[in-house]
Design a protein around this motif. Structure first.
Motif, short mmCIF file in Angstrom:
data_model
loop_
_atom_site.label_atom_id
_atom_site.label_comp_id
_atom_site.label_asym_id
_atom_site.label_seq_id
_atom_site.Cartn_x
_atom_site.Cartn_y
_atom_site.Cartn_z
N GLN A 119 4.19 -11.32 -2.91
CA GLN A 119 4.64 -10.75 -3.66
C GLN A 119 5.20 -10.44 -2.18
O GLN A 119 5.09 -10.17 -1.27
N SER A 120 6.36 -9.68 -2.79
CA SER A 120 7.96 -9.32 -1.63
C SER A 120 7.90 -8.08 -1.18
O SER A 120 7.55 -7.29 -0.04
N PHE A 121 6.10 -7.20 -1.71
CA PHE A 121 5.29 -6.14 -1.79
C PHE A 121 4.89 -6.29 -0.79
O PHE A 121 4.21 -4.90 -0.34
N GLY A 122 4.02 -7.28 -0.04
CA GLY A 122 3.31 -7.17 1.24
C GLY A 122 1.81 -7.32 0.41
O GLY A 122 1.04 -7.14 1.09
N HIS A 123 1.43 -7.91 -0.79
CA HIS A 123 0.21 -8.04 -1.92
C HIS A 123 0.17 -9.89 -1.76
O HIS A 123 1.24 -10.40 -2.32
N ARG A 124 -0.72 -10.32 -1.63
CA ARG A 124 -1.63 -11.11 -2.20
C ARG A 124 -2.09 -10.90 -3.68
O ARG A 124 -3.30 -10.22 -3.51
#
Length: 142
Positions: A119-124
């Motif tokens: 995700q663009s917010f830094g999570h898989r």
């Protein structure tokens, strides 16, 4: 409006609730206890802590407790419609474990809502539902 216990508008600096430091346990009100129990024990393999009754079962999730319960105090409430999530829970793992969890769900016959994705917010993330329709997420910071 100034709160009489604070020096700033809207801030409750002296509230006794500021003493809360963690969520100790989470209770999921279940529609189908047998299906939910099988899912949390056999698919997610959460360790059983204790069964207080057929209506209250507790699992260990890290330092927290997750309880499955049939509603008692809220028994008169209208039930959540079938197919509607009552809650979302996110479980943190490593990035490689997100994909391993997806593989295990597939092996157990549980379809994901979305496959593992960065995700663009830094999570898989990996999203799926439990038998009562609650939204579950396995994620890792990347």
């Amino acid at each position: 409006m100034m709160d009489e216990q604070t020096s700033e508008p809207g801030r409750h600096t002296r509230s006794p609730f500021r003493a809360i430091r963690a969520i100790d346990y989470t209770v999921i009100f279940v529609r189908d206890m047998a299906a939910m129990r099988r899912f949390y024990e056999d698919v997610l393999v959460f360790p059983l802590l204790r069964e207080l009754s057929p209506n209250w079962i507790e699992y260990g999730v890290g330092s927290n407790t997750l309880a499955l319960a049939r509603p008692s105090r809220t028994a008169a409430d209208a039930p959540t419609p079938t197919g509607s999530a009552s809650l979302q829970m996110a479980f943190k793992v490593s990035a490689a474990e997100v994909d391993q969890c997806a593989d295990e769900l597939a092996r157990q016959g549980v379809a994901p809502l979305s496959p593992p994705a960065n995700q663009s917010f830094g999570h898989r993330t990996l999203f799926f539902r439990d038998p009562d329709g609650n939204l579950l997420e396995v994620y890792a910071e990347i």
